[in-house]
Design an enzyme around this catalytic site. Structure first.
Site, mmCIF file in Angstrom:
data_model
loop_
_atom_site.group_PDB
_atom_site.id
_atom_site.type_symbol
_atom_site.label_atom_id
_atom_site.label_comp_id
_atom_site.label_asym_id
_atom_site.label_seq_id
_atom_site.Cartn_x
_atom_site.Cartn_y
_atom_site.Cartn_z
ATOM 1 N N SER A 88 -8.535 10.601 2.379
ATOM 2 C CA SER A 88 -9.239 9.314 2.468
ATOM 3 C C SER A 88 -10.729 9.545 2.356
ATOM 4 C CB SER A 88 -8.913 8.647 3.799
ATOM 5 O OG SER A 88 -9.180 9.516 4.866
ATOM 6 N N ASN A 140 -0.142 11.158 8.203
ATOM 7 C CA ASN A 140 -1.419 10.670 8.707
ATOM 8 C C ASN A 140 -2.498 11.737 8.785
ATOM 9 O OD1 ASN A 140 -1.122 7.752 9.355
ATOM 10 N ND2 ASN A 140 0.702 8.573 10.358
ATOM 11 N N LYS A 151 3.587 -7.042 4.401
ATOM 12 C CA LYS A 151 3.373 -5.649 4.013
ATOM 13 C C LYS A 151 2.815 -4.880 5.210
ATOM 14 C CE LYS A 151 0.037 -3.668 3.201
ATOM 15 N NZ LYS A 151 -0.979 -2.898 4.034
ATOM 16 N N THR A 193 0.882 -1.180 0.000
ATOM 17 C CA THR A 193 0.000 0.000 0.000
ATOM 18 C C THR A 193 0.919 1.229 0.000
ATOM 19 O OG1 THR A 193 -0.264 -0.268 2.393
ATOM 20 C CG2 THR A 193 -2.012 -1.123 0.992
ATOM 21 N N GLU A 214 7.306 4.732 7.177
ATOM 22 C CA GLU A 214 7.534 6.080 6.642
ATOM 23 C C GLU A 214 7.422 7.134 7.730
ATOM 24 O OE1 GLU A 214 5.106 6.966 3.282
ATOM 25 O OE2 GLU A 214 5.572 5.049 2.358
ATOM 26 N N THR A 227 -2.980 -2.045 7.841
ATOM 27 C CA THR A 227 -2.999 -3.499 7.906
ATOM 28 C C THR A 227 -1.625 -4.141 7.738
ATOM 29 O OG1 THR A 227 -5.221 -3.669 7.134
ATOM 30 C CG2 THR A 227 -3.802 -5.545 6.685
#
Lengths: 392, 392
Positions: B392, B387, B177, B155, B268, B188
């Site tokens: 989103s 974040n 991942k 992702t 990240e 996830t």
């Protein structure tokens, strides 16, 4: 007068005098020592202390003296937490109480001590003791003394926080400092509240525990409980008024709730005031636990900072809470928009406008009658900046 | 060969084929569908799933099919979590398994499904199904197929993460991942691990649970457990080698630990890799709980970001952990410098150099034999940026 009055505070009630002075504990020369004295006729007192297993020396001292249920005075210093300072640190707290007792002509076991500031450093005791002498000479009742007292406990707080409330002939007032984000590694929350109501010790104790549980303990900025957190309540009985327990409890809770609102508003680096209410939990305790899990989740908190009504993160956080519910029944409303219904997508999330300062999250678990609200803040660049750049 | 080999992974073991393709689920056109097939002769399988009460549809599906202890194939998609999507979402997971079963000529109850991406959105099922057709044609063993499989589950990961290990005639390999900070609201963690060892299902199951507890569950980036977290382990028996349970468990744990190190390295926004070890707890579980409390504390994490050896914040965090100890016995060592001894100030904190990427915190509670390590990251501006700014 039944309105909350923020122009006065800890010395508003009859029978109390206070002072706040610059004792030279802080290198900056700013005020750093507060003294609060109860002249009676009664000296009933109650306290609530940090649940952290690593307790500062003044907490250990004050817990010990409060076993008598009586206090004549409280001395507080900023500029040093006196935590993780060993037996010598405890002797410093004891010596501070002895000094106040000498000056006031009372016993050291009648004097509580609070400290806030850096962990792991001894206090400059010469400055503390001379500060007590200065403060004792400035003791007075009323707004000016209240403000001075509320000011000298500040660490990275930007404004003093105090309030008083008079109703049915008795007064409750006090100050608070700190709380999480306001105060990087001096995250201590200290509050002293006074009243001239004639209230016995067990009533005081119950009222304080209940009020703290519903107010101070519902503000969760970054999940930490400091080594020094203390809330003290002193009653002089000087008004001669004996309110019933419920009326007194209500006045006390109003004062505590207002102090908490001031703490939340002054959290530095904060751009959002977030209120998270959980309904439909099995119990009130589970509702508070679920709200607290959301309040502490960094993915939720960064979404609040980004004004993003990201209900998926909230659903994830609630799902991690120690709270029983059916995920297929979960409803989430953000600023009035039902973005998640029955565990799935509800109204268009873009309808929820989070660009303002206030964010209200309502979560319904449909699993029982329990409800609870926790106040928090966003996780901003300012938070990271202040807490990483802070030199300690 | 007994060394960890990151040039191959899930299709390294005999009996396995894999593929990773662009199915059109992601708007970007990047690879987004992975297929892993076990050609046997054995089909033993085990899984560990998220403890979140809000479980994605593919988690509910895969938990159900794994009750048989057997799997022929796993299909994974990025580009959508299929979480909080109701009964329709579950039907989508079921339909995905049916499609794979049709193409491979097996039963749908032999096919596990994993998804990762945004919560609350249905999957584009036409793209998923045509992607399965494409992937089935590209199935192959070896490094290239392994890499393609590890790539299509990414992702916001910046690099694919895979590894394989061959010892005593059998191979264990796989990909992973995600994990916390790497992946904002698609936090996830998915991992599929394969082996050609001949291992019975109950041994597989125990080995996987133990390895996950000591590896994947010890990486704590931001405290959240996603709706989709899944680790699957498939055994073909194709090597004909039957290692004893301890040898197999050790190989599996080596592979899992290496995948976790890759997850931590790719988080990240991260500027520090932090290892927190607690010794001297009453039990291993209490040691891990204490380490986890420090790993999640935002005041500690911002101090790590600021390269500040702030042991007072660590003492505060440990004091809030659900772990019994005597605060007067607490020792804290940061990057080899004993900054806190017996609950108080130890060596000069300025001796602890935290300017590098690696930070090691060692905490001794002196309360028992329990030990545990948790890996975490710092709380940086990059974390807040990614974040909060993430759309989103």
């Amino acid at each position: 007068m039944t309105a909350l009055d923020r122009t006065t505070g800890v010395a508003a009630a009859q029978g109390f005098r206070a002072a706040g002075v610059a004792a030279g504990i802080k290198a900056s020369g700013n005020p750093d020592l507060t003294l609060v004295v109860n002249d009676g006729p009664a000296q009933a007192a109650a306290g609530v202390f940090t649940t952290n297993k690593v307790k500062a020396a003044p907490v250990l001292w004050s817990q010990q003296v409060l076993t008598t249920g009586r206090l004549r005075a409280v001395v507080l210093n900023s500029g040093g937490a006196n935590a993780c300072t060993g037996p010598e640190g405890f002797q410093d707290s004891h010596a501070t109480a002895e000094k106040v007792a000498d000056v006031l002509g009372v016993g050291a076991v009648e004097v509580a001590v609070c400290s806030t500031g850096l962990i792991g450093e001894r206090l400059p005791m010469d400055a503390v003791k001379s500060g007590v002498d200065i403060a004792a000479k400035e003791l007075a009742g009323g707004p000016a003394a209240s403000l001075a007292a509320a000011t000298a406990v500040m660490t990275t707080d930007t404004v003093p926080k105090q309030v008083a409330l008079t109703r049915s002939g008795f007064t409750v007032g006090g100050f608070a400092k700190g709380a999480g984000m306001c105060a990087p590694n001096m995250a201590t929350m200290l509050s002293v509240i006074t009243t001239d109501a004639d209230v016995d010790q067990s009533t005081l104790d119950k009222a304080l525990k209940d009020a703290v549980a519903r107010t101070f303990n519902r503000l969760d900025v970054d999940g930490g409980t400091s080594t020094n957190d203390t809330v003290l309540l002193l009653a002089s009985g000087a008004s001669g008024v004996k309110p019933d327990a419920a009326e007194f409890a209500q006045a006390l809770e109003s004062v505590c709730a207002d102090l908490v609102a001031q703490l939340q508003a002054d959290a530095e680096g904060v751009t959002k005031h977030v209120s998270i209410t959980v309904r439909g939990a099995a119990t009130d305790a589970e509702a508070v636990a679920a709200a607290r899990t959301v309040a502490r989740d960094p993915l939720c908190k960064t979404a609040f900072f980004g004004s993003d009504p990201n209900w998926g993160r909230i659903a994830m956080a609630v799902g991690n809470a120690p709270t029983a519910f059916d995920p297929q029944a979960l409803d989430i409303t953000i600023n009035g928009v039902a973005v998640c219904r029955a565990g799935g997508r509800g109204d268009d999330r873009s309808l929820a406008d989070l660009t303002g300062r206030e964010i209200t999250v309502e979560i319904d678990l449909h699993a029982g009658p329990g409800t609870g609200t926790v106040l928090t803040t966003d996780l901003s660049h300012g938070y990271v900046e202040e807490n990483s750049a802070y030199s300690s």
